[in-house]
Write a protein that holds these residues in place. Structure first.
Motif, mmCIF file in Angstrom:
data_model
loop_
_atom_site.group_PDB
_atom_site.id
_atom_site.type_symbol
_atom_site.label_atom_id
_atom_site.label_comp_id
_atom_site.label_asym_id
_atom_site.label_seq_id
_atom_site.Cartn_x
_atom_site.Cartn_y
_atom_site.Cartn_z
ATOM 1 N N LEU A 158 46.921 -21.413 82.809
ATOM 2 C CA LEU A 158 47.643 -20.590 83.779
ATOM 3 C C LEU A 158 46.678 -20.052 84.842
ATOM 4 C CD1 LEU A 158 50.015 -18.566 81.392
ATOM 5 C CD2 LEU A 158 50.657 -20.407 82.939
ATOM 6 N N GLY A 159 45.488 -19.683 84.402
ATOM 7 C CA GLY A 159 44.511 -19.173 85.359
ATOM 8 C C GLY A 159 44.088 -20.226 86.363
ATOM 9 N N ILE A 160 43.943 -21.483 85.898
ATOM 10 C CA ILE A 160 43.579 -22.563 86.821
ATOM 11 C C ILE A 160 44.666 -22.742 87.874
ATOM 12 C CG2 ILE A 160 43.220 -25.056 86.961
ATOM 13 C CD1 ILE A 160 41.897 -24.906 84.205
ATOM 14 N N ALA A 161 45.940 -22.537 87.465
ATOM 15 C CA ALA A 161 47.052 -22.663 88.413
ATOM 16 C C ALA A 161 47.206 -21.424 89.280
ATOM 17 C CB ALA A 161 48.351 -22.930 87.658
ATOM 18 N N GLY A 162 46.330 -20.425 89.097
ATOM 19 C CA GLY A 162 46.402 -19.215 89.899
ATOM 20 C C GLY A 162 47.451 -18.230 89.420
ATOM 21 N N SER A 166 45.842 -10.467 77.674
ATOM 22 C CA SER A 166 46.036 -11.125 78.967
ATOM 23 C C SER A 166 45.104 -12.320 79.063
ATOM 24 C CB SER A 166 45.770 -10.154 80.120
ATOM 25 O OG SER A 166 44.380 -9.880 80.209
ATOM 26 N N ASN A 167 45.342 -13.135 80.081
ATOM 27 C CA ASN A 167 44.393 -14.207 80.338
ATOM 28 C C ASN A 167 43.266 -13.680 81.231
ATOM 29 O OD1 ASN A 167 45.727 -14.003 82.773
ATOM 30 N ND2 ASN A 167 46.048 -16.210 83.027
ATOM 31 N N ARG A 220 40.399 -10.362 85.650
ATOM 32 C CA ARG A 220 39.495 -10.405 86.805
ATOM 33 C C ARG A 220 40.135 -9.799 88.035
ATOM 34 N NH1 ARG A 220 38.794 -13.392 91.137
ATOM 35 N NH2 ARG A 220 40.560 -14.732 90.617
ATOM 36 N N ARG A 221 41.399 -10.189 88.326
ATOM 37 C CA ARG A 221 42.052 -9.707 89.529
ATOM 38 C C ARG A 221 42.460 -8.253 89.417
ATOM 39 N NH1 ARG A 221 44.691 -13.033 92.950
ATOM 40 N NH2 ARG A 221 45.098 -11.052 94.030
ATOM 41 N N ALA A 222 42.972 -7.841 88.245
ATOM 42 C CA ALA A 222 43.525 -6.494 88.128
ATOM 43 C C ALA A 222 42.453 -5.446 87.875
ATOM 44 C CB ALA A 222 44.564 -6.451 87.002
ATOM 45 N N ALA A 223 41.399 -5.794 87.097
ATOM 46 C CA ALA A 223 40.430 -4.767 86.705
ATOM 47 C C ALA A 223 38.998 -5.167 86.940
ATOM 48 C CB ALA A 223 40.620 -4.428 85.226
ATOM 49 N N GLY A 224 38.757 -6.444 87.206
ATOM 50 C CA GLY A 224 37.380 -6.882 87.376
ATOM 51 C C GLY A 224 36.602 -6.831 86.082
ATOM 52 N N GLU A 225 37.274 -6.970 84.931
ATOM 53 C CA GLU A 225 36.635 -6.890 83.620
ATOM 54 C C GLU A 225 37.081 -8.069 82.769
ATOM 55 O OE1 GLU A 225 37.584 -3.195 81.889
ATOM 56 O OE2 GLU A 225 36.760 -1.962 83.503
ATOM 57 N N TYR A 259 51.611 -4.768 94.586
ATOM 58 C CA TYR A 259 50.238 -5.231 94.805
ATOM 59 C C TYR A 259 49.395 -4.763 93.624
ATOM 60 C CZ TYR A 259 51.924 -5.515 99.646
ATOM 61 O OH TYR A 259 52.665 -5.796 100.771
ATOM 62 N N TYR A 260 48.221 -5.386 93.503
ATOM 63 C CA TYR A 260 47.237 -4.864 92.566
ATOM 64 C C TYR A 260 46.676 -3.553 93.115
ATOM 65 C CZ TYR A 260 47.123 -9.074 89.668
ATOM 66 O OH TYR A 260 47.459 -10.080 88.810
#
Length: 802
Positions: free
Chosen positions: A195-199, A214-215, A220-225, A248-249
């Motif tokens: 799913l991550g590869i598909a964005g 989560s994946n 990465r996008r929501a928390a950078g962790e 939005y995030y």
């Protein structure tokens, strides 16, 4: 000095019997010195000698008796044998007392809780009680799942021990599949990476709004962790919205890409309906800038949807099916097909095609949204179902997500409940009608009897009166059929063999079915005895045979009526795969014919009262309903199998009766000589609110020589007794206004404790005895004749005067 060694040396030198002898001699000398009477001394010495000899013999016999006696069972060995970490095991006696249990049973249920009274709901406890009875009867039983306060359980019961006097209970927890945990693991594995590869960012959220997993793309996008650091955090703290409700995030703000959220529950909907809490939710977060051609994640999404018990499918923008999981196929009636049709509209009836196609097109072309649409499927056009639709973005060709719940079992249960409710309501109505009708028939039959006393055979009116009485008796048989259907007739069960009952009624059957129809009777070997009313079983056989005769004669040709008995074992019951018939030992009565059969649309209605497939005027519609009521009241089951043009097969399953010590199987009926004329003397209080019934009963009793005092209700009858009147018998109706018969009888018993009471009622004796707890109570069913009430009074007074 070693005192222990010294004592041991002395004990070896002087045996115990020598020391005891010195003590006895010293006591004899002391007695002689004190008393000086040598006779007393001699008697004392003799008594000591006898006591010593008896004690010696007892000590020598005790070891031998202890060796001859069987040692009690060592339950500690049994506990060690049954100790298991995953199964609770307990052993009980026939009395229900727990004799042994392993540690897991004590941990889960408590050592002092005896099965089946465990921490389970009422339905599960009743299921466990029935399993206990089945295990004592057949040797083993298996039930489940049982719902308890701390989980669900599967139980296996086995009879064991010397004499088969113990029951071994094994209760194992039913493993519940945690779909939420499974999805969380998938998000952290290959599915999440795909799913991550598909964005696509994916996150599983609990009912409280906390992140379960989560994946990596979402973390990465929501928390950078990394994903592990955000577990347990609030999902909404990573999101924000603008004035136009665009999402939005939070760390990117409104300057980032707006998001599309697709959410779906990841738990069994039946668990939700059962009140066990809201399920966790899987959110797929798609960015608005993703192009429609990105379909790399679609196979992984399909594998995820295939895991869920929800009926889920996907369509493209043109409304064509892309994927449907097994639950969707089953709910749509496509489980047996290898391929699904091209369009969802092919699943529904013609009237719903346009609405479904428009709804799918609207959700595929517009902004992401969801909705629901009632539809009727081709597989079950009589039962509307709800189809949920949700527009999605960013999943390649997928544009609309469809959700359809499998309601087959729910629909079947609804129909069964509705049918049972209807049958119960009709049964109550039938019982009430029969009671009121019996009052009318009592008056008609009684007056006919009184008129016949004044007319001799050969009179012009004699035959007419006899005809009126015959039709009244026919009407009385109809009321008995109504009571049989409502399961309110009086049964007098006996332990009997079905072949004996069939043999008694076979001569009658040959006359009923006529010469054109051939009667065949077959019996299985080693049939178990059943406990039922033989006269009611005869009525079951006759009714089924008459229906079979009519079916074969309507076909216009000769046929064969086959009546057979079979032995049914628990293994054969399980092989039948009948959800209604519980496993056990049965004796089956099977009635087959070669008639025209029963259409499938009428097969489910044949046991309903007043339903008949015969021509108008040729059937009351009470024959099969009477059979159904008798069989159910005898704790049996009845089923019908039929194919049009191939005859019908009625199967009656009666549970095998476990014969107790001293219980005797009933002998075939013998002819009974007519009773002699009756008559008597005595004072009777007659209480009846129906004027015609009261008048008939009074005249009948007065003609027999009784002195009768009448009352129109319970209060009047009670006042007569309170006034000091003395009676030998009280005859009373049961249901009366103001004060009914049982209430009056209880008040009279306070004044006259030994006064017998004879109740007359159109309801069943068995039902009344359950509701009326009065000693020396007798029963006369309505309708009754003049002769019957006279004979009953003679028998009651004779029994009370003995």
């Amino acid at each position: 000095m070693d005192f222990a060694r010294l004592r041991e040396t002395r004990s070896k030198a002087l045996p115990d019997w020598v020391l005891i002898g010195f003590a006895v001699l010293a006591s004899v000398i002391a007695i002689q010195i004190v008393t000086g009477v040598w006779q007393l001394t001699v008697a004392y010495a003799g008594a000591l000698l006898v006591f010593a000899v008896a004690l010696h013999n007892a000590t020598r016999r005790a070891p031998r008796e202890a060796e001859a006696t069987l040692a009690p069972p060592d339950w500690s060995v049994t506990v060690a044998a049954i100790e298991r970490p995953d199964v609770a095991t307990v052993i009980t006696e026939r009395s229900g007392r727990v004799v042994c249990a392993n540690g897991r049973y004590g941990e889960w249920f408590g050592f002092y809780n005896t099965p089946p009274e465990l921490a389970l709901d009422e339905d599960s406890q009743e299921i466990l009680r029935e399993a206990e009875r089945e295990a004592w009867r057949s040797g083993e039983a298996t039930v489940g799942p049982l719902v308890g306060t701390s989980g669900r359980w599967h139980a296996v019961l086995r009879r064991a021990g010397r004499g088969q006097n113990h029951l071994v209970w094994e209760l194992a927890p039913v493993e519940m599949v945690d779909l939420g945990a499974r999805v969380v693991r998938q998000l952290d594995d290959k599915l999440g990476r795909a799913l991550g590869i598909a964005g696509i960012q994916a996150v599983a959220v609990s009912a409280k709004g906390e992140i379960l997993g989560s994946n990596g793309e979402f973390a990465r996008r929501a928390a950078g962790e990394i994903p592990a650091n955000i577990v347990g955090r609030e999902f909404v703290e990573y999101l924000t919205a603008d004035d136009y409700d665009r999402i939005y995030y939070a760390r990117e703000g409104t300057s980032g890409e707006d998001l599309r959220l697709v959410h779906m529950p990841i738990s069994d909907p039946d668990v939700i309906a059962g009140g066990e809490g809201q399920p966790p939710v899987l959110f797929l977060i798609l960015e608005g800038g993703l192009h429609a051609g990105n379909s790399a994640a679609l196979p992984e999404i399909e594998s995820l949807l295939a895991l869920l018990p929800l009926g889920l499918a996907m369509t493209d923008r043109d409304g064509r099916f892309l994927f449907a999981n097994k639950a969707f196929r089953r709910a749509a009636g496509l489980e047996t097909l290898g391929e699904i049709p091209p369009f969802p509209s092919d699943l529904v009836v013609r009237e719903d095609k346009g609405a479904l196609a428009d709804s799918i097109r609207r959700h595929a072309a517009g902004t992401p949204s969801s909705g629901a649409l009632p539809i009727r499927l081709h597989a079950s056009p009589e039962e509307p179902v709800t189809l949920s639709l949700a527009g999605v973005r960013g999943l390649g060709d997928a544009a609309v997500l469809l959700s359809l719940k499998d309601t087959t079992e729910e629909t079947r249960l609804k129909r069964q409940v509705a049918q049972a409710t209807k049958m119960q309501a009709v049964g109550q109505l039938a019982g009430g009608v029969a009671h009121d009708f019996n009052n009318v028939l009592t008056a008609i039959i009684g007056y006919c009897d009184l008129m016949l006393l004044r007319h001799a055979p050969g009179d012009s009116d004699y035959d007419d009166i006899q005809q009126i009485k015959a039709n009244s008796n026919r009407a009385a048989s109809l009321t008995r059929q109504l009571l049989a259907f409502s399961r309110q007739q009086t049964l007098r069960p006996q332990v009997l063999q079905l072949p004996d009952v069939i043999s008694e009624v076979s001569a009658l059957l040959k006359r009923l079915i006529g010469e054109k129809i051939k009667l065949e009777v077959k019996h299985d070997r080693a049939l178990g005895a059943v406990r039922a009313d033989p006269s009611q079983l005869e009525q079951v056989i006759v009714n089924l045979a008459v229906n079979a005769r009519d079916a074969m004669l309507s076909k216009g040709e000769a046929g064969t009526l086959t009546i057979s008995t079979q032995k049914i074992t628990p293994r054969e019951v399980r092989a039948l795969k009948n959800e209604i018939l519980p496993p056990g030992n049965y004796t089956a009565l099977i009635v087959e014919d070669t008639g025209e059969g029963i259409p499938s649309d009428k097969l489910g209605k044949i046991f309903e009262p007043f339903y008949t497939t015969k021509e108008t005027g040729k059937g009351t519609g009470l024959g099969l309903s009477t059979v159904y009521g008798i069989v159910k009241q005898s704790d049996g089951f009845i089923f019908c199998d039929s194919e049009p043009g191939e005859g019908a097969r009625f199967s009656v399953y009666l549970p095998v009766h476990v014969q107790m010590a001293g219980e005797v199987v009933a002998e075939p009926k013998k002819e009974v000589e007519p009773r002699a004329a009756f008559g008597g003397t005595g004072r009777i209080l007659l209480v009846e609110d129906e004027d015609t019934v009261r008048a008939v009963a009074e005249r009948a009793l007065v003609r027999q020589g009784y002195k009768v005092t009448v009352a129109s209700d319970g209060e009047e009858g009670l006042e007569i007794v309170r006034a000091g009147a003395d009676f030998d018998l009280v005859i009373s109706d049961v249901v009366m206004p103001t004060m009914d018969g049982p209430a009056m009888a209880r008040e009279i018993r306070k004044l006259k404790p030994e006064l017998p009471v004879l109740f007359m009622s159109g309801y069943a004796e068995e039902q009344l005895r359950r509701e009326i707890d009065i000693a020396s109570m007798y029963f006369l069913p309505k309708p009754f004749s003049v002769a019957q009430i006279g004979e009953k009074v003679v028998s009651v007074l004779g029994a009370t005067r003995e």
